[in-house]
Write a protein that holds these residues in place. Structure first.
Motif, PDB file in Angstrom:
ATOM      1  N   ARG A 248      58.939-169.359  43.421  1.00 30.16           N
ATOM      2  CA  ARG A 248      59.920-169.499  44.493  1.00 30.16           C
ATOM      3  C   ARG A 248      59.653-168.489  45.604  1.00 30.16           C
ATOM      4  O   ARG A 248      59.697-168.818  46.791  1.00 30.16           O
TER       5      ARG A 248
ATOM      6  N   ARG B 243      58.484-175.788  49.690  1.00 27.75           N
ATOM      7  CA  ARG B 243      59.254-176.658  48.812  1.00 27.75           C
ATOM      8  C   ARG B 243      58.622-176.739  47.425  1.00 27.75           C
ATOM      9  O   ARG B 243      59.320-176.803  46.416  1.00 27.75           O
TER      10      ARG B 243
ATOM     11  N   ASP C 223      59.690-173.721  45.301  1.00 29.81           N
ATOM     12  CA  ASP C 223      61.045-173.853  44.778  1.00 29.81           C
ATOM     13  C   ASP C 223      61.084-174.833  43.618  1.00 29.81           C
ATOM     14  O   ASP C 223      61.754-174.590  42.601  1.00 29.81           O
TER      15      ASP C 223
ATOM     16  N   ASN D 119      61.973-174.315  39.502  1.00 30.48           N
ATOM     17  CA  ASN D 119      62.936-175.135  38.765  1.00 30.48           C
ATOM     18  C   ASN D 119      62.306-175.763  37.528  1.00 30.48           C
ATOM     19  O   ASN D 119      62.963-175.934  36.493  1.00 30.48           O
TER      20      ASN D 119
END
Length: 493
Positions: A79, A136, A139, A143
Motif C-alpha cells: 500500500r 491502485r 492498495d 488487501n
C-alpha cells in the motif's frame, strides 16, 4: 479474527486466550527416592494438553502460519509502495572534477584545475495513467495479503483441530485394540478350558487363537498410527505431545477399559455428545444459503477477486505505455570551476547558481513493438486470473456443500451409532450367555465382540468428523470465531 495478533516485534496478543483458562492436570504423587526426579518425570509424563493450549502453541510455532504472518506483514507494505509513486521524488547529485593542464608547445604542466557542482531535483507526477494504476495495485495487493492472512488464521484452527482429533481417534483405535485383545484372550482361555473338559471342540480354540493373533497385529498397526498422528500434531504446534484431553468420557470408550467383561447390567450407557449445540450451526439455513454466503464472503474468493482486479490494473498499466504523461520538475544547481586564460595563463574562478521550474510533457511514439506485446501479455494474464476466480468460486461452493452434508449426515450417524452401540452391547451379552448354556458357539461371541468394538470406533470417529465438518463449514462462510473453538474445547475432559 480468530487470532488477534499485534505484531510488535515478536509479541503477539491472543485476546481469546487471555480470557479463557488453560487447565492442566496436577502431577500425581508417586513416591520416589529423588523428589527432583519425581517432579521432572511428572511434568513430562502427566501434562494433559487441550485444544486451546495447543492452538496457542501453533499460533507461535507453526511454520505455515508464521509464513502467512510474515507474508501479511510484507504485503501491507504494498500500500505504501503504491502511494509512493504519486508522491514527489527528490534526487540530489554532486560531483568534483580535477583536471591536469599540459602545455604541449612549452612542454610545461600548469596548476591543477578543480570544478565542483551539485544539483537537487524534484519531480512531481501531474498526470500519469501508469502511476495511478500502480497506486491502485499497491492498495489491492495489501488487501489481498489481509484476506490471505485471515484465511490462514481460520486454516490454522481447522488444521490444529483436525490433527488433535486424529490423535484422539488413533488413541481410541489403540485402546479398542487393547481392550479387544483382552476380551479375546479371555475367550481364548475359556475355549481352551472347555476343550480340556470336553464341552467344546478344538475348532473354538483355533478360532479364538486366530482372532487373538489378528488383534495383536491390529494393535501394532494402531501404535504406529498413533505415533504418526502425534508427530503430525507436534509438527504444527512445535510441542511434544504426551497426553490429550478426550472429547468426552464416553467418546474414548473408557467403559470397556474399566469393565473388561462388558456386562450390560454394570456397563454405563453411552452419553450422547450434543455436537449440533457445540458447532452452533443454525438449523434454518439450507445448503444453498451456506453456499451463497461462502461465495460472497469466503476469504479465498475475496483474495481471488482482488487478484483479478490487480491483473486488470496491470493491463491498464500496459496500455499506459502508449499514453503521454506530465511531470512537474524543479531543480536547483550550483557549479564552481577554475579556468586558465590561454593568453597569459591567468587562473579564473567561476561560481554560478541556477534554478529551474519545468512542466514536462512526454509522449511515447515508438518502442519497437514492446508495448503492444506487453498489452497482449497482461490481457491474457487478466483472463487467467478471471478463470482462476471462477475455479476458486466453484471449489469453495463444492467444499461448502461437502462440509454441510458431512455435518448434517454426521449428526444422523452419531445418533445411529449410539443406538447401534447399545444394540451391539446387548447382542454381545446375549451371545456370551448363549455360549455358556450351549446354544451359541465361540465364533458367535467373537463376532459380537468385533461388532461392538467396530461400532464404538465408528461412533468416536463420527463425532470427530461431525465437529470438524461444522468448523469447516463456518470457515468457508467466514464466520468461524473464537467462541467456536472455545465451545469445542469445553467438551474436552
Amino acid at each position: 479474527m480468530l487470532i488477534a495478533l499485534a505484531f510488535a516485534g515478536s509479541v503477539a496478543s491472543l485476546s481469546v486466550f487471555a480470557q479463557g483458562s488453560v487447565s492442566t492436570v496436577p502431577p500425581s504423587t508417586v513416591s520416589t527416592s529423588n523428589p527432583a526426579t519425581q517432579v521432572k518425570q511428572n511434568n513430562l509424563n502427566t501434562e494433559v494438553l487441550d485444544l486451546l493450549s495447543l492452538y496457542r502453541e501453533a499460533a507461535f510455532n507453526d511454520p505455515t502460519f508464521n509464513a502467512a504472518k510474515y507474508s501479511y506483514m510484507a504485503g501491507k507494505e504494498k500500500r505504501w509502495q503504491g502511494l509512493s509513486v504519486l508522491a514527489p521524488q527528490v534526487v540530489a547529485t554532486g560531483s568534483e572534477t580535477k583536471s591536469d593542464v599540459f602545455n604541449a608547445r612549452l612542454g610545461t604542466r600548469s596548476n591543477d584545475l578543480m570544478s565542483r557542482a551539485w544539483t537537487v531535483k524534484l519531480t512531481q507526477p501531474l498526470f500519469s495513467w501508469d502511476k495511478w494504476a500502480q497506486f491502485r495495485q499497491g492498495d489491492l495487493n495489501a488487501n489481498i495479503s489481509e484476506a490471505q492472512f485471515a484465511a490462514a488464521e481460520q486454516d490454522l484452527v481447522i488444521r490444529v483441530t483436525e490433527a488433535y482429533f486424529n490423535v484422539l481417534n488413533a488413541e481410541d483405535s489403540l485402546n479398542l485394540s487393547r481392550n479387544k485383545k483382552a476380551l479375546i484372550a479371555e475367550q481364548l482361555e475359556q475355549a481352551k478350558r472347555n476343550f480340556e473338559v470336553g464341552t467344546s471342540t478344538i475348532t473354538d480354540t483355533h478360532e479364538a487363537q486366530s482372532r487373538y493373533d489378528l488383534v495383536v497385529a491390529q494393535e501394532l498397526a494402531a501404535e504406529a498410527d498413533l505415533t504418526i498422528k502425534r508427530g503430525a500434531l507436534e509438527q504444527i504446534t512445535g510441542k511434544q505431545i504426551t497426553q490429550l484431553r478426550s472429547l468426552s468420557n464416553t467418546a474414548k470408550i473408557d467403559a470397556v477399559a474399566k469393565d473388561r467383561k462388558v456386562k450390560l447390567k454394570k456397563g454405563e450407557k453411552p452419553t450422547p455428545v450434543n455436537v449440533q449445540q457445540v458447532v452452533a450451526v443454525q438449523p434454518g439455513q439450507t445448503i444453498q444459503d451456506w453456499v451463497k454466503q461462502a461465495e460472497d464472503v469466503s476469504y479465498s474468493i475475496i483474495a481471488s477477486k482482488l487478484t483479478y482486479e490487480v491483473a486488470t490494473k496491470e493491463t491498464q498499466r500496459a496500455y499506459a505505455g502508449h499514453a503521454p504523461y506530465v511531470d512537474f520538475i524543479s531543480q536547483r544547481g550550483y557549479s564552481d570551476s577554475e579556468n586558465t586564460l590561454s593568453s597569459d595563463g591567468t587562473m579564473l574562478n567561476t561560481r554560478s547558481y541556477s534554478t529551474q521550474a519545468i512542466i514536462q510533457l512526454t509522449v511515447p511514439l515508438f518502442s519497437g513493438g514492446y508495448n503492444q506485446s506487453v498489452v497482449r501479455e497482461k490481457s491474457a494474464l487478466a483472463n487467467k486470473a478471471l478463470a482462476d476466480l471462477e475455479n476458486t468460486r466453484r471449489s469453495v461452493a463444492q467444499t461448502t456443500r461437502q462440509a454441510y452434508l458431512g455435518f448434517n449426515n454426521g449428526l444422523a450417524q452419531v445418533k445411529a451409532y449410539e443406538a447401534a452401540e447399545i444394540s451391539a452391547l446387548s447382542a454381545l451379552e446375549s451371545n456370551k450367555l448363549g455360549y455358556e448354556v450351549g446354544v451359541r458357539i465361540n465364533i458367535d461371541v467373537l463376532n459380537a465382540q468385533d461388532t461392538l468394538f467396530t461400532t464404538r470406533r465408528d461412533l468416536a470417529k463420527a463425532r470427530y468428523d461431525t465437529i470438524l465438518n461444522g468448523l469447516k463449514l463456518k470457515a468457508q462462510a467466514a464466520v468461524l470465531s473464537d467462541e467456536d473453538l472455545q465451545a469445542v474445547n469445553a467438551l474436552l475432559k
